[in-house]
Design a protein around this motif. Structure first.
Motif, PDB file in Angstrom:
ATOM      1  N   LEU A  22       0.862  -1.174   0.000  1.00  0.00           N
ATOM      2  CA  LEU A  22       0.000   0.000   0.000  1.00  0.00           C
ATOM      3  C   LEU A  22       0.897   1.223   0.000  1.00  0.00           C
ATOM      4  O   LEU A  22       1.899   1.257   0.728  1.00  0.00           O
ATOM      5  CB  LEU A  22      -0.880   0.050   1.258  1.00  0.00           C
ATOM      6  CG  LEU A  22      -1.652  -1.182   1.700  1.00  0.00           C
ATOM      7  CD1 LEU A  22      -2.244  -0.935   3.089  1.00  0.00           C
ATOM      8  CD2 LEU A  22      -2.763  -1.477   0.715  1.00  0.00           C
ATOM      9  N   ALA A  23       0.534   2.220  -0.765  1.00  0.00           N
ATOM     10  CA  ALA A  23       1.304   3.464  -0.768  1.00  0.00           C
ATOM     11  C   ALA A  23       0.336   4.636  -0.821  1.00  0.00           C
ATOM     12  O   ALA A  23      -0.557   4.688  -1.686  1.00  0.00           O
ATOM     13  CB  ALA A  23       2.270   3.496  -1.946  1.00  0.00           C
ATOM     14  N   TRP A  24       0.519   5.586   0.085  1.00  0.00           N
ATOM     15  CA  TRP A  24      -0.343   6.769   0.153  1.00  0.00           C
ATOM     16  C   TRP A  24       0.107   7.794  -0.879  1.00  0.00           C
ATOM     17  O   TRP A  24       1.260   8.223  -0.886  1.00  0.00           O
ATOM     18  CB  TRP A  24      -0.286   7.360   1.557  1.00  0.00           C
ATOM     19  CG  TRP A  24      -1.078   8.620   1.753  1.00  0.00           C
ATOM     20  CD1 TRP A  24      -0.594   9.871   1.980  1.00  0.00           C
ATOM     21  CD2 TRP A  24      -2.509   8.749   1.739  1.00  0.00           C
ATOM     22  NE1 TRP A  24      -1.615  10.780   2.117  1.00  0.00           N
ATOM     23  CE2 TRP A  24      -2.807  10.109   1.984  1.00  0.00           C
ATOM     24  CE3 TRP A  24      -3.547   7.846   1.556  1.00  0.00           C
ATOM     25  CZ2 TRP A  24      -4.116  10.594   2.043  1.00  0.00           C
ATOM     26  CZ3 TRP A  24      -4.852   8.325   1.614  1.00  0.00           C
ATOM     27  CH2 TRP A  24      -5.127   9.668   1.853  1.00  0.00           C
ATOM     28  N   VAL A  63       3.521  -1.217   3.821  1.00  0.00           N
ATOM     29  CA  VAL A  63       2.630  -0.059   3.936  1.00  0.00           C
ATOM     30  C   VAL A  63       3.479   1.198   4.007  1.00  0.00           C
ATOM     31  O   VAL A  63       4.260   1.384   4.945  1.00  0.00           O
ATOM     32  CB  VAL A  63       1.740  -0.155   5.196  1.00  0.00           C
ATOM     33  CG1 VAL A  63       0.758   1.012   5.240  1.00  0.00           C
ATOM     34  CG2 VAL A  63       0.991  -1.485   5.238  1.00  0.00           C
ATOM     35  N   LYS A  64       3.324   2.067   3.008  1.00  0.00           N
ATOM     36  CA  LYS A  64       4.054   3.340   2.947  1.00  0.00           C
ATOM     37  C   LYS A  64       3.050   4.476   3.108  1.00  0.00           C
ATOM     38  O   LYS A  64       2.127   4.628   2.306  1.00  0.00           O
ATOM     39  CB  LYS A  64       4.768   3.480   1.601  1.00  0.00           C
ATOM     40  CG  LYS A  64       5.811   2.405   1.316  1.00  0.00           C
ATOM     41  CD  LYS A  64       7.101   2.671   2.047  1.00  0.00           C
ATOM     42  CE  LYS A  64       8.196   1.708   1.583  1.00  0.00           C
ATOM     43  NZ  LYS A  64       9.479   1.959   2.269  1.00  0.00           N
ATOM     44  N   GLY A  65       3.242   5.264   4.161  1.00  0.00           N
ATOM     45  CA  GLY A  65       2.322   6.342   4.458  1.00  0.00           C
ATOM     46  C   GLY A  65       2.791   7.684   3.966  1.00  0.00           C
ATOM     47  O   GLY A  65       3.490   7.791   2.943  1.00  0.00           O
ATOM     48  N   ARG A  66       2.446   8.722   4.715  1.00  0.00           N
ATOM     49  CA  ARG A  66       2.803  10.082   4.327  1.00  0.00           C
ATOM     50  C   ARG A  66       4.327  10.229   4.209  1.00  0.00           C
ATOM     51  O   ARG A  66       5.075   9.809   5.083  1.00  0.00           O
ATOM     52  CB  ARG A  66       2.257  11.053   5.370  1.00  0.00           C
ATOM     53  CG  ARG A  66       2.363  12.507   4.983  1.00  0.00           C
ATOM     54  CD  ARG A  66       1.845  13.401   6.074  1.00  0.00           C
ATOM     55  NE  ARG A  66       0.435  13.134   6.386  1.00  0.00           N
ATOM     56  CZ  ARG A  66      -0.582  13.576   5.653  1.00  0.00           C
ATOM     57  NH1 ARG A  66      -0.354  14.280   4.562  1.00  0.00           N
ATOM     58  NH2 ARG A  66      -1.823  13.309   6.011  1.00  0.00           N
ATOM     59  N   GLY A  67       4.760  10.823   3.115  1.00  0.00           N
ATOM     60  CA  GLY A  67       6.189  11.038   2.896  1.00  0.00           C
ATOM     61  C   GLY A  67       6.977   9.764   2.690  1.00  0.00           C
ATOM     62  O   GLY A  67       8.199   9.738   2.882  1.00  0.00           O
ATOM     63  N   GLY A  68       6.289   8.682   2.310  1.00  0.00           N
ATOM     64  CA  GLY A  68       6.965   7.406   2.098  1.00  0.00           C
ATOM     65  C   GLY A  68       7.328   6.678   3.373  1.00  0.00           C
ATOM     66  O   GLY A  68       8.090   5.709   3.358  1.00  0.00           O
ATOM     67  N   ARG A  69       6.751   7.129   4.483  1.00  0.00           N
ATOM     68  CA  ARG A  69       7.052   6.526   5.782  1.00  0.00           C
ATOM     69  C   ARG A  69       6.616   5.063   5.799  1.00  0.00           C
ATOM     70  O   ARG A  69       5.482   4.737   5.455  1.00  0.00           O
ATOM     71  CB  ARG A  69       6.317   7.322   6.856  1.00  0.00           C
ATOM     72  CG  ARG A  69       6.574   6.885   8.270  1.00  0.00           C
ATOM     73  CD  ARG A  69       5.765   7.760   9.213  1.00  0.00           C
ATOM     74  NE  ARG A  69       6.067   7.501  10.601  1.00  0.00           N
ATOM     75  CZ  ARG A  69       5.446   8.093  11.622  1.00  0.00           C
ATOM     76  NH1 ARG A  69       4.482   8.965  11.372  1.00  0.00           N
ATOM     77  NH2 ARG A  69       5.782   7.803  12.860  1.00  0.00           N
ATOM     78  N   PHE A  89      -0.313   7.765   8.684  1.00  0.00           N
ATOM     79  CA  PHE A  89      -0.944   6.819   7.757  1.00  0.00           C
ATOM     80  C   PHE A  89      -2.425   7.177   7.626  1.00  0.00           C
ATOM     81  O   PHE A  89      -3.293   6.528   8.217  1.00  0.00           O
ATOM     82  CB  PHE A  89      -0.732   5.378   8.232  1.00  0.00           C
ATOM     83  CG  PHE A  89       0.714   4.992   8.264  1.00  0.00           C
ATOM     84  CD1 PHE A  89       1.302   4.401   7.160  1.00  0.00           C
ATOM     85  CD2 PHE A  89       1.498   5.289   9.371  1.00  0.00           C
ATOM     86  CE1 PHE A  89       2.657   4.089   7.174  1.00  0.00           C
ATOM     87  CE2 PHE A  89       2.845   4.982   9.390  1.00  0.00           C
ATOM     88  CZ  PHE A  89       3.433   4.384   8.290  1.00  0.00           C
ATOM     89  N   PRO A  90      -2.717   8.230   6.868  1.00  0.00           N
ATOM     90  CA  PRO A  90      -4.107   8.716   6.761  1.00  0.00           C
ATOM     91  C   PRO A  90      -5.021   7.671   6.143  1.00  0.00           C
ATOM     92  O   PRO A  90      -4.612   6.869   5.292  1.00  0.00           O
ATOM     93  CB  PRO A  90      -3.977   9.936   5.838  1.00  0.00           C
ATOM     94  CG  PRO A  90      -2.515  10.254   5.787  1.00  0.00           C
ATOM     95  CD  PRO A  90      -1.798   8.982   6.020  1.00  0.00           C
TER      96      PRO A  90
END
Length: 641
Positions: free
Chosen positions: A236-238, A497-503, A524-525
């Motif tokens: 998953l990537a935001w 799982v990659k959240g905001r800013g690739g976190r 992770f919105p």
């Protein structure tokens, strides 16, 4: 289903009388049926016996019979929805005593006498319906929680898709097919509150019946048209520029595909990755070797020499099933489990009970209420640690010691004829320190068989021929079975799982998974978890209750997006951190948080990452609806940095 023409006298013999009397109040509108002298007096492990003299119970059956006959002959309900004072009287009566007012709203909501509950999606307003149609949600997993999420999203009018790696719904109840596999929570609670099943064949039903139930719910709500089976979510990537999740899928044919969703709900659970112990030589055994969660039905155990490593919940169920069939069974135990006495664990539900549940209005509601109230606190006070406890280390408090003595006596009585077993079947750790199991005698009965040997010597290695223990003995066997549980603390393992800013989520956790209310993580919105960190329960309630609360909250977050027009919802770091400090502090006050106990409740750092350290009512309250002040709501997509 029980015969509609069942003899009423026979059915009444099976009735839980307090629940039946509450149902009679609905029929007659007369609260006088709740007579003080008929108030039940329950005792631990009483199976609902109201504690009334036999002649009093017979009197109740005689007096309610004509009322029920009149209703079945065409009568009508006088009080389908009692007012609150009457409802409170009914709750106190069925519960066996005054229920604290602080629990009232919680329990009234759970009963849902009116047919409505706070767990029903609240998307009735035209504006919300319009906004809901514009949302899209991807759910990972079609087990108990994934099916539940699909039902509620469907009711809310939110577009959704479920991705499931298996070929059917059911999750753990599809995959775990080992002999004896069954639920360890009463089925009339281990079912969705809005989808009761009056035909459970046993009080604690076996795996095929549970799978049948979840398949039936999925069919009723037409969920399969929303499910991609035999498909894995790989990452998953935001996408910050567009406020959507980009989800990489891989189908059975190996083909990759990327889909997008406004929000993602992980419903993969905690107990889905089998744990094989790190023992020297694992994988070298030349015969069949497999984990209980990956049972090989092509391997015939009849007449074989079999080794079982582990004595946890799964082994507790399958060992008694295979023991009579094998030639010789060696059970390797590191620590014994606590078996809580539940004599009816394998018993059938009487046909009279099924008939009453199906034909007597509101009886099912009150019967479930009784089960629920009895386990709302359950044994919880008995596994609480007393501050400054200086008693034996085998307990964490006075009440815990009393529970220990009661359960230890029950175990000792079962091996009175085998005193050699006694030191190895009564645990030395506190009750509640590890997962307890339900005991109806079959486990110790299996260990006492002449072809079964309980081995407590530590295992040093696995060889091509068997198992070597610390005393140097090589135990040669034909089949090797692992009953060693799951990698529960490795949440979402195998999913990137990659959240905001690739976190990266796993780098953020660094092996110590945490989430706000077990559901959401800063950075992770629009990403939610069901049965996430610190949402497991030990001795009270049903995990389905937790999943229903979580889905209510998650749907509430989606509603917040719809109401505000925001594109993203993300929990604030300080809210998340403060919550986890409270959880960690509270977990220290329970048997499972004792520093002297190791279990799968704790992660590699010794932190209790699994368990909810408060009451069911606390999770119910916390998950009623999201507090907008806990979140950052992004109303326009952010520019890409």
């Amino acid at each position: 289903m029980a015969d509609a023409d069942m003899d009423l006298d026979q059915a009444l013999e099976s009735a839980h009388l307090p629940a039946l009397l509450a149902a009679v109040v609905h029929m007659t509108g007369d609260g006088g049926w709740l007579r003080p002298e008929w108030t039940p007096t329950y005792t631990p492990l009483s199976r609902g016996d109201p504690g009334l003299a036999p002649e009093v119970q017979a009197q109740i059956r005689r007096e309610v019979k004509p009322v029920i006959e009149a209703y079945l002959a065409g009568g009508s309900l006088r009080t389908p929805s009692p007012d609150r004072p009457t409802l409170r009287r009914m709750m106190d009566f069925v519960g066996g005593g005054p229920i604290p007012e602080t629990y009232a709203d919680f329990l009234i909501d759970e009963i849902a006498i009116s047919g409505k509950s706070s767990k029903d999606p609240q998307f009735e307003q035209p504006k919300l319906k319009e906004a809901a149609r514009k949302l899209s949600v991807l759910v990972i997993g079609a087990g108990m929680s994934g099916v539940l999420a699909g039902v509620r999203l469907s009711q809310a009018g939110v577009r959704f898709e479920i991705v499931e790696s298996n070929p059917d719904v059911g999750g753990t109840w599809l995959v775990n097919t080992y002999p004896g596999c069954r639920v360890d929570n009463s089925n009339h609670m281990y079912s969705y509150s809005f989808e009761p099943n009056h035909a459970w064949p046993q009080h604690f039903s076996p795996q095929p019946e549970l799978l049948k139930y979840f398949r039936g719910v999925a069919a009723k709500y037409e969920l399969k048209k929303h499910i991609r089976f035999e498909t894995r979510v790989e990452s998953l990537a935001w996408d910050e520029a567009r406020s959507v999740w980009r989800v990489e899928l891989r189908g059975k044919d190996g083909r990759a595909e990327t889909v997008e969703a406004n929000a993602v709900i992980s419903a993969v659970g905690q107990l889905n990755k089998p744990r094989v112990p790190q023992i020297e030589g694992v994988g070298t055994f030349e015969g069949p070797a497999f984990h209980s969660a990956e049972w090989r039905h092509d391997v015939d155990l009849a007449g074989k020499r079999v080794a079982v490593i582990g004595t946890g919940a799964s082994a507790y169920q399958f060992v008694p099933e295979i023991a009579p069939k094998v030639a010789n069974l060696k059970v390797f135990q590191r620590t014994p489990p606590w078996g809580l006495p539940v004599p009816h664990y394998h018993e059938d539900v009487p046909e009279g009970v099924k008939w009453l549940l199906e034909h007597i209005p509101f009886y099912d509601k009150w019967y479930r209420f009784w089960l629920f109230w009895m386990t709302t606190e359950g044994f919880l006070p008995m596994v609480k640690a007393d501050e400054g406890w200086n008693g034996p280390t085998t307990a964490v408090g006075e009440a815990n010691l009393g529970l220990r003595e009661m359960v230890a006596a029950a175990l000792a009585a079962q091996v009175a004829d085998r005193p050699d077993l006694l030191p190895n079947v009564v645990p030395t750790y506190p009750v509640g320190g590890k997962r307890a199991v339900l005991d109806n005698g079959v486990w110790l009965g299996a260990l006492k068989r002449p072809n079964v040997e309980l081995i407590t010597q530590p295992i040093t290695r696995i060889t091509p021929r068997g198992v070597v223990t610390a005393d140097g003995t090589e135990h040669e066997v034909d089949v090797l079975l692992y009953g060693t549980g799951f990698t529960a603390s490795k949440f979402l393992s195998g999913l990137k799982v990659k959240g905001r800013g690739g976190r990266d989520l796993h780098e953020t956790w660094a092996g110590d998974a945490r989430a706000y209310l077990g559901m959401t993580v800063p950075g992770f919105p629009n990403f939610f978890m069901i049965y996430g960190p610190n949402t497991n329960i030990v001795v009270n309630g049903s995990i389905i209750f937790f999943s229903e609360c979580a889905v209510r909250y998650i749907v509430g977050c989606l509603r917040l997006l719809a109401e505000t027009g925001a594109k993203a919802i993300e929990v604030k770091p300080d809210v998340h951190d403060a919550f986890n400090i409270r959880v960690d502090d509270a977990n220290k006050g329970w048997a499972w948080g004792s520093p002297n106990v190791t279990s799968w409740y704790k992660n590699e750092f010794g932190r209790v990452s699994q368990n909810w350290p408060f009451g069911l009512i606390d999770y119910w309250r916390a998950s009623l609806a999201p507090n907008p002040d806990d979140f950052v709501l992004t109303r326009e997509p952010e520019p890409v940095s």
